[in-house]
Design an enzyme around this catalytic site. Structure first.
Site, PDB file in Angstrom:
ATOM      1  CG  HIS A 170      -1.880   1.177   1.216  1.00  0.00           C
ATOM      2  ND1 HIS A 170      -3.128   1.093   0.651  1.00  0.00           N
ATOM      3  CD2 HIS A 170      -1.754   2.448   1.670  1.00  0.00           C
ATOM      4  CE1 HIS A 170      -3.749   2.255   0.766  1.00  0.00           C
ATOM      5  NE2 HIS A 170      -2.928   3.099   1.382  1.00  0.00           N
ATOM      6  CB  CYS A 171       2.035   3.348  -2.660  1.00  0.00           C
ATOM      7  SG  CYS A 171       3.068   4.804  -2.964  1.00  0.00           S
ATOM      8  N   PRO A 172       1.451   5.141   0.288  1.00  0.00           N
ATOM      9  CG  PRO A 172       2.899   6.058   1.872  1.00  0.00           C
ATOM     10  CD  PRO A 172       2.642   4.798   1.096  1.00  0.00           C
ATOM     11  CG  ASN A 203      -4.935   7.825  -0.087  1.00  0.00           C
ATOM     12  OD1 ASN A 203      -4.732   7.022   0.834  1.00  0.00           O
ATOM     13  ND2 ASN A 203      -6.010   8.593  -0.122  1.00  0.00           N
ATOM     14  CG  ASN A 204      -5.521   2.666  -4.724  1.00  0.00           C
ATOM     15  OD1 ASN A 204      -5.779   1.650  -4.078  1.00  0.00           O
ATOM     16  ND2 ASN A 204      -6.243   3.054  -5.765  1.00  0.00           N
TER      17      ASN A 204
END
Length: 411
Positions: free
Chosen positions: A126-128, A131-132
């Site tokens: 999950h990549c901040p 945001n997905n």
């Protein structure tokens, strides 16, 4: 065939932009692009020259390509396993984990994301910054963004350096009496539209710092992604493979673990993610596998690791309340400064509660809290980090407790 065109079928998807990750990422892109374009046309490479026009087109091109891949990675999304999904063959359920949140089985290569609250196809992480999740459908877009962003920043950094050098050369005495620098090739005969002020210098210097930092940080992420892509893995699967070797070595089982999705050729592995159509191969549920493996080779290994994790988890009793703060002030200075640098949650603790810890550091631990039986039946689960000083190891065995047994089972 799935469409890769961004479709805002639900306007709530736009809420993904309202997060610190996209805000910072888009701000960096905007600052570097804007300052590079202004520096070029105002002071370094004017549009009335052929090379200046080409440079301007390249800067616009970098910006468009970076934003295109960034927004596709964000809004196309990774692809999600349908809620309540079950395999076509009921017997295959014995090889799969059941997700209580999605009320369905986790397909091979899928994992449940606590942030997205869904089981994600071929989840990498999950990549901040977008945001997905990065997964099956958007892995190519995400990796392309990781490549294009450093390349664009390198071009911008060159513009920043040359702008400051050419504009300040006649104003600053460097004191290099023995060094002769020929500036004829980079001096421009044009008259700037506006003078290169201290504000312009500060903005250019700031943008240069952003560009260099982005080049290093994002460039490293690109190489990490390419390392797993050419092996047809994800970051999670690389970790699972490492734990498989540790498990086999620890128990001396003599097993041979073969990663099932490595097709043997780096080019074949590469084509599993990058295609001419933009749509990755596969439906996100069934995958081509190594000739010595089958569809559930990895899921069986995951079940073995989950069982081993339950056996090796250690029971602790809470002796000090904790409110779930990321950096608790009242739990000691070292606990405060050694807080885990991760987006994984912190869980509040109340004296007398029971925790099963699975991993930790010198000052923090990670584990599952034992919940009430009604909460367990409702599918609730609470796990995360907490200060080590708030718990003590239990000297008794309460493994026969129904609530504890339910907690030690996985999602």
């Amino acid at each position: 065939m799935l469409s890769t065109i961004i479709r805002f079928e639900n306007l709530q998807e736009l809420r993904r932009l309202c997060h610190w990750g996209p805000v910072i990422a888009l701000s960096v892109i905007g600052v570097c692009s804007t300052v590079a374009i202004l520096d070029s046309i105002l002071w370094y490479w004017p549009l009335d020259t052929t090379s200046g026009s080409i440079n301007f087109i390249m800067l616009i091109n970098w910006t468009v390509l970076i934003l295109y891949n960034y927004f596709n990675a964000m809004f196309v999304g990774p692809g999600y396993i349908p809620l309540g999904w079950k395999p076509e063959n009921p017997q295959d359920t014995m090889y799969l984990q059941f997700c209580r949140v999605c009320q369905g089985y986790k397909a091979p290569r899928s994992h449940h994301c606590r942030k997205c609250n869904r089981c994600v196809m071929k989840m990498d992480h999950h990549c901040p910054w977008i945001n997905n999740c990065c997964g099956h459908l958007n892995h190519a877009y995400f990796t392309s963004f990781l490549l294009l962003a450093p390349l664009g920043c390198i071009h911008a950094a060159f513009i920043f350096i040359m702008t400051m050098y050419t504009q300040l050369y006649d104003r600053i005495s460097f004191g290099w009496s023995s060094v002769k620098i020929d500036m004829s090739a980079i001096r421009r005969s044009h008259h700037p539209i506006m003078p290169f002020s201290i504000t312009a210098f500060a903005a250019t210097l700031f943008a240069l710092g952003l560009a260099l930092g982005t080049t290093i940080a994002v460039g490293m992420l690109f190489f990490i992604q390419m390392k797993v892509i050419v092996r047809n893995k994800t970051s999670i699967e690389a970790w699972i493979e490492e734990k498989a070797r540790d498990r086999i070595q620890y128990y001396q089982t003599g097993e041979e673990f073969i990663f099932p999705y490595d097709l043997g050729s780096r080019w074949d592995n590469f084509k599993q993610v990058f295609t001419w159509s933009g749509v990755p191969d596969g439906d996100g549920i069934e995958w081509p596998v190594h000739e010595k493996c089958h569809q559930h080779t990895l899921t069986i290994e995951q079940l073995k690791q989950k069982a081993d994790k339950r056996v090796r988890s250690v029971q602790y009793r809470v002796i000090e309340d904790y409110n779930g703060a990321c950096c608790p002030v009242g739990k000691g200075f070292r606990t405060f400064i050694r807080t885990p640098c991760t987006e994984e949650p912190r869980i509040p603790l109340v004296r007398g509660e029971t925790i099963f810890a699975t991993r930790g550091t010198k000052w923090w631990m990670y584990g599952d809290k034992v919940l009430e039986e009604e909460q367990v039946k409702a599918g609730a689960r609470m796990r995360g980090w907490f200060p080590r000083r708030c718990v003590e190891k239990c000297l008794y065995d309460s493994a026969n407790s129904p609530a504890i047994n339910s907690t030690k089972k996985d999602n």
